[in-house]
Design an enzyme around this catalytic site. Structure first.
Site, PDB file in Angstrom:
ATOM      1  N   GLY A  13      -0.319  -3.987   4.411  1.00 35.01           N
ATOM      2  CA  GLY A  13       0.190  -4.174   5.774  1.00 35.01           C
ATOM      3  C   GLY A  13       1.620  -4.680   5.755  1.00 35.01           C
ATOM      4  O   GLY A  13       2.023  -5.493   6.590  1.00 35.01           O
ATOM      5  N   ALA A  14       2.414  -4.174   4.809  1.00 32.59           N
ATOM      6  CA  ALA A  14       3.749  -4.747   4.560  1.00 32.59           C
ATOM      7  C   ALA A  14       4.871  -3.992   5.258  1.00 32.59           C
ATOM      8  O   ALA A  14       6.043  -4.272   5.027  1.00 32.59           O
ATOM      9  CB  ALA A  14       4.016  -4.812   3.060  1.00 32.59           C
ATOM     10  N   ARG A  16       5.603  -4.265   8.311  1.00 27.98           N
ATOM     11  CA  ARG A  16       6.228  -5.141   9.321  1.00 27.98           C
ATOM     12  C   ARG A  16       5.561  -6.513   9.325  1.00 27.98           C
ATOM     13  O   ARG A  16       4.621  -6.759   8.555  1.00 27.98           O
ATOM     14  CB  ARG A  16       6.146  -4.498  10.707  1.00 27.98           C
ATOM     15  CG  ARG A  16       4.744  -4.115  11.141  1.00 27.98           C
ATOM     16  CD  ARG A  16       4.813  -3.089  12.271  1.00 27.98           C
ATOM     17  NE  ARG A  16       3.499  -2.570  12.632  1.00 27.98           N
ATOM     18  CZ  ARG A  16       2.756  -3.055  13.619  1.00 27.98           C
ATOM     19  NH1 ARG A  16       3.176  -4.085  14.316  1.00 27.98           N
ATOM     20  NH2 ARG A  16       1.588  -2.518  13.896  1.00 27.98           N
ATOM     21  N   ASP A  63      -4.854   3.635   3.613  1.00 26.51           N
ATOM     22  CA  ASP A  63      -5.751   2.927   4.533  1.00 26.51           C
ATOM     23  C   ASP A  63      -6.637   2.026   3.680  1.00 26.51           C
ATOM     24  O   ASP A  63      -7.469   2.519   2.907  1.00 26.51           O
ATOM     25  CB  ASP A  63      -6.587   3.945   5.311  1.00 26.51           C
ATOM     26  CG  ASP A  63      -7.593   3.281   6.242  1.00 26.51           C
ATOM     27  OD1 ASP A  63      -7.804   2.056   6.139  1.00 26.51           O
ATOM     28  OD2 ASP A  63      -8.178   4.005   7.076  1.00 26.51           O
ATOM     29  N   VAL A  64      -6.468   0.719   3.804  1.00 30.34           N
ATOM     30  CA  VAL A  64      -7.182  -0.205   2.902  1.00 30.34           C
ATOM     31  C   VAL A  64      -8.695  -0.194   3.104  1.00 30.34           C
ATOM     32  O   VAL A  64      -9.425  -0.702   2.255  1.00 30.34           O
ATOM     33  CB  VAL A  64      -6.655  -1.661   3.014  1.00 30.34           C
ATOM     34  CG1 VAL A  64      -5.211  -1.760   2.574  1.00 30.34           C
ATOM     35  CG2 VAL A  64      -6.862  -2.217   4.416  1.00 30.34           C
ATOM     36  N   SER A 142      -7.106 -16.818   9.250  1.00 31.56           N
ATOM     37  CA  SER A 142      -6.498 -17.116  10.543  1.00 31.56           C
ATOM     38  C   SER A 142      -7.128 -18.391  11.103  1.00 31.56           C
ATOM     39  O   SER A 142      -8.285 -18.714  10.776  1.00 31.56           O
ATOM     40  CB  SER A 142      -6.768 -15.961  11.520  1.00 31.56           C
ATOM     41  OG  SER A 142      -6.453 -16.337  12.848  1.00 31.56           O
ATOM     42  N   TYR A 154     -12.862 -10.435  15.042  1.00 33.43           N
ATOM     43  CA  TYR A 154     -11.741 -10.949  14.237  1.00 33.43           C
ATOM     44  C   TYR A 154     -12.083 -12.305  13.606  1.00 33.43           C
ATOM     45  O   TYR A 154     -11.794 -12.553  12.430  1.00 33.43           O
ATOM     46  CB  TYR A 154     -10.520 -11.069  15.149  1.00 33.43           C
ATOM     47  CG  TYR A 154      -9.218 -11.455  14.493  1.00 33.43           C
ATOM     48  CD1 TYR A 154      -8.491 -10.536  13.739  1.00 33.43           C
ATOM     49  CD2 TYR A 154      -8.686 -12.732  14.667  1.00 33.43           C
ATOM     50  CE1 TYR A 154      -7.276 -10.888  13.165  1.00 33.43           C
ATOM     51  CE2 TYR A 154      -7.471 -13.088  14.095  1.00 33.43           C
ATOM     52  CZ  TYR A 154      -6.773 -12.164  13.348  1.00 33.43           C
ATOM     53  OH  TYR A 154      -5.566 -12.519  12.790  1.00 33.43           O
ATOM     54  N   LYS A 158     -12.187 -13.085   9.689  1.00 33.79           N
ATOM     55  CA  LYS A 158     -11.295 -14.081   9.097  1.00 33.79           C
ATOM     56  C   LYS A 158     -12.076 -15.226   8.452  1.00 33.79           C
ATOM     57  O   LYS A 158     -11.599 -15.832   7.470  1.00 33.79           O
ATOM     58  CB  LYS A 158     -10.308 -14.595  10.141  1.00 33.79           C
ATOM     59  CG  LYS A 158      -9.279 -13.536  10.572  1.00 33.79           C
ATOM     60  CD  LYS A 158      -8.605 -12.858   9.395  1.00 33.79           C
ATOM     61  CE  LYS A 158      -7.270 -12.230   9.724  1.00 33.79           C
ATOM     62  NZ  LYS A 158      -6.683 -11.520   8.574  1.00 33.79           N
TER      63      LYS A 158
HETATM   64  P1  NAP Z   1       1.194  -6.757  12.377  1.00 34.62           P
HETATM   65  O1  NAP Z   1       2.614  -7.076  12.722  1.00 34.62           O
HETATM   66  O2  NAP Z   1       0.347  -6.059  13.373  1.00 34.62           O
HETATM   67  O3  NAP Z   1       1.176  -5.977  10.980  1.00 34.62           O
HETATM   68  C1  NAP Z   1      -0.026  -5.551  10.414  1.00 34.62           C
HETATM   69  C2  NAP Z   1       0.257  -4.391   9.508  1.00 34.62           C
HETATM   70  O4  NAP Z   1      -1.009  -3.962   8.917  1.00 34.62           O
HETATM   71  C3  NAP Z   1       0.826  -3.178  10.247  1.00 34.62           C
HETATM   72  O5  NAP Z   1       1.944  -2.653   9.566  1.00 34.62           O
HETATM   73  C4  NAP Z   1      -0.338  -2.200  10.261  1.00 34.62           C
HETATM   74  O6  NAP Z   1       0.026  -0.838  10.261  1.00 34.62           O
HETATM   75  C5  NAP Z   1      -1.023  -2.552   8.954  1.00 34.62           C
HETATM   76  N1  NAP Z   1      -2.376  -2.007   8.898  1.00 34.62           N
HETATM   77  C6  NAP Z   1      -3.289  -1.944   9.907  1.00 34.62           C
HETATM   78  N2  NAP Z   1      -4.410  -1.331   9.499  1.00 34.62           N
HETATM   79  C7  NAP Z   1      -4.212  -0.981   8.205  1.00 34.62           C
HETATM   80  C8  NAP Z   1      -4.998  -0.296   7.242  1.00 34.62           C
HETATM   81  N3  NAP Z   1      -6.236   0.138   7.531  1.00 34.62           N
HETATM   82  N4  NAP Z   1      -4.484  -0.099   6.006  1.00 34.62           N
HETATM   83  C9  NAP Z   1      -3.230  -0.529   5.703  1.00 34.62           C
HETATM   84  N5  NAP Z   1      -2.435  -1.182   6.570  1.00 34.62           N
HETATM   85  C10 NAP Z   1      -2.918  -1.400   7.823  1.00 34.62           C
HETATM   86  O7  NAP Z   1       0.385  -8.107  12.037  1.00 34.62           O
HETATM   87  P2  NAP Z   1       0.879  -9.559  11.537  1.00 34.62           P
HETATM   88  O8  NAP Z   1       0.950 -10.425  12.731  1.00 34.62           O
HETATM   89  O9  NAP Z   1       2.015  -9.433  10.619  1.00 34.62           O
HETATM   90  O10 NAP Z   1      -0.441 -10.024  10.747  1.00 34.62           O
HETATM   91  C11 NAP Z   1      -0.578  -9.899   9.337  1.00 34.62           C
HETATM   92  C12 NAP Z   1      -1.875 -10.581   8.918  1.00 34.62           C
HETATM   93  O11 NAP Z   1      -1.849 -11.945   9.327  1.00 34.62           O
HETATM   94  C13 NAP Z   1      -3.115  -9.960   9.552  1.00 34.62           C
HETATM   95  O12 NAP Z   1      -4.187  -9.989   8.629  1.00 34.62           O
HETATM   96  C14 NAP Z   1      -3.395 -10.894  10.694  1.00 34.62           C
HETATM   97  O13 NAP Z   1      -4.751 -10.858  11.082  1.00 34.62           O
HETATM   98  C15 NAP Z   1      -2.997 -12.225  10.098  1.00 34.62           C
HETATM   99  N6  NAP Z   1      -2.681 -13.241  11.089  1.00 34.62           N
HETATM  100  C16 NAP Z   1      -1.666 -13.073  11.990  1.00 34.62           C
HETATM  101  C17 NAP Z   1      -1.403 -14.077  12.939  1.00 34.62           C
HETATM  102  C18 NAP Z   1      -0.300 -13.963  13.957  1.00 34.62           C
HETATM  103  O14 NAP Z   1      -0.209 -14.846  14.812  1.00 34.62           O
HETATM  104  N7  NAP Z   1       0.525 -12.947  13.926  1.00 34.62           N
HETATM  105  C19 NAP Z   1      -2.214 -15.223  12.960  1.00 34.62           C
HETATM  106  C20 NAP Z   1      -3.238 -15.349  12.053  1.00 34.62           C
HETATM  107  C21 NAP Z   1      -3.469 -14.369  11.113  1.00 34.62           C
HETATM  108  P3  NAP Z   1       0.199  -0.044  11.657  1.00 34.62           P
HETATM  109  O15 NAP Z   1       1.427  -0.602  12.268  1.00 34.62           O
HETATM  110  O16 NAP Z   1       0.342   1.387  11.228  1.00 34.62           O
HETATM  111  O17 NAP Z   1      -1.046  -0.327  12.452  1.00 34.62           O
END
Ligand code: NAP
Length: 253
Positions: A13-14, A16, A63-64, A142, A154, A158
């Site tokens: 998921g790198a 963005r 796709d993981v 999370s 979710y 988590k």
């Molecule tokens: P994000 O900006 O939505 O980025 C997530 C990335 O994962 C996206 O590039 C997405 O691709 C990719 N992805 C989705 N499904 C996938 C799959 N099946 N295989 C490979 N890649 C996939 O999310 P983030 O906020 O950076 O979050 C990153 C992690 O931190 C997640 O696990 C999230 O649950 C966790 N987290 C985030 C927060 C927060 O506040 N942001 C808080 C707690 C935990 P697409 O763009 O193509 O969908």
């Protein structure tokens, strides 16, 4: 370059958000980084940033939640970049809904990407780590693992990441592999921007409301999480394993 500097990290998921910041941070630590996401082309920006930070980089579309794609992606990383000895299971999606409106697809999608994805990626990478007698696995949990309204899927995923982490730590420790979990609170990314849009708030207003509830009075940035991941993946962190670090600007109830 020393052996240490040549170690290869895979960040899922790198393309963005937190994953992109983590990929760049690990490159700054001297790692080569496989930038893995659903769409290989979407990884180009992170790849360029990793290279600017001095790391070798490889964009990998995968796709993981798909076992065959995971196995071939990890084989490609090993062949083109080197054996993956650092794994950050970060890929994630949201399908928020109250329980009575949550579909089976909402449930399955979230459990499959977060939890099945972390299982498949860890299983595929551990062979390389065992062979090397060194490994670092970091699973993104999370604050929602503690329970959160509208996130039955979710929060279950988590919380599952934490159980997976502790089990990997117990099973793999004797091979020089650690497993830890970073549990972010509110981090400003596309994911939280999408939540703001879903509840009908502007992102700035949404972030301000969140910040007012956080002891340090600000929301987190992706680098706040990348820094914690960098600690757990460091050479010096070999005696830290099976831990969950909440990175949330304060303690959680
Ligand atoms: P994000 O900006 O939505 O980025 C997530 C990335 O994962 C996206 O590039 C997405 O691709 C990719 N992805 C989705 N499904 C996938 C799959 N099946 N295989 C490979 N890649 C996939 O999310 P983030 O906020 O950076 O979050 C990153 C992690 O931190 C997640 O696990 C999230 O649950 C966790 N987290 C985030 C927060 C927060 O506040 N942001 C808080 C707690 C935990 P697409 O763009 O193509 O969908």
């Amino acid at each position: 370059m020393s052996t240490t500097e040549q170690r290869v990290a895979v960040v899922t998921g790198a393309a963005r958000g937190i994953g992109a910041a983590t990929a760049v941070r690990l490159a700054e630590e001297g790692r080569a980084v496989a930038v893995l996401d659903l769409d290989e082309a979407a990884c180009a920006d992170t790849v360029a940033k990793v290279e600017r930070a001095g790391g070798r980089a490889l964009a990998v579309g995968c796709d993981v939640s798909d076992a065959a794609q995971v196995d071939s992606a990890v084989a490609r990383v090993a062949a083109e970049l080197g054996p993956p000895l650092i794994l950050v299971n970060n890929a994630g999606v949201l399908r928020d809904n109250l329980l009575f409106k949550m579909s089976e697809d909402d449930w399955d999608t979230v459990l499959n990407v977060h939890l099945r994805g972390a299982f498949l990626m860890s299983r595929a990478c551990q062979k390389h780590m065992v062979d090397a007698g060194f490994g670092r696995i970091v699973n993104l949990s999370s604050s929602s693992a503690l329970g959160n309204r509208g996130q039955a899927n979710y929060s279950a995923a988590k919380a599952g990441m934490q159980g997976l982490t502790k089990t990997l730590a117990k099973e793999l420790g004797k091979f020089g592999i650690t497993a830890n979990s970073v549990a972010p609170g509110f981090i400003a990314t596309d994911m939280t921007a999408a939540t703001a849009a879903r509840v009908g708030m502007g992102f700035e207003e949404f972030k301000a409301a969140a910040a007012s509830q956080i002891p340090v009075q600000r929301v987190g940035e992706p680098d706040d999480i990348a820094n914690a991941v960098a600690f757990f993946t460091g050479e010096q962190a070999g005696f830290v394993s099976g831990q969950v670090l909440y990175v949330a600007g304060g303690p959680l109830n």
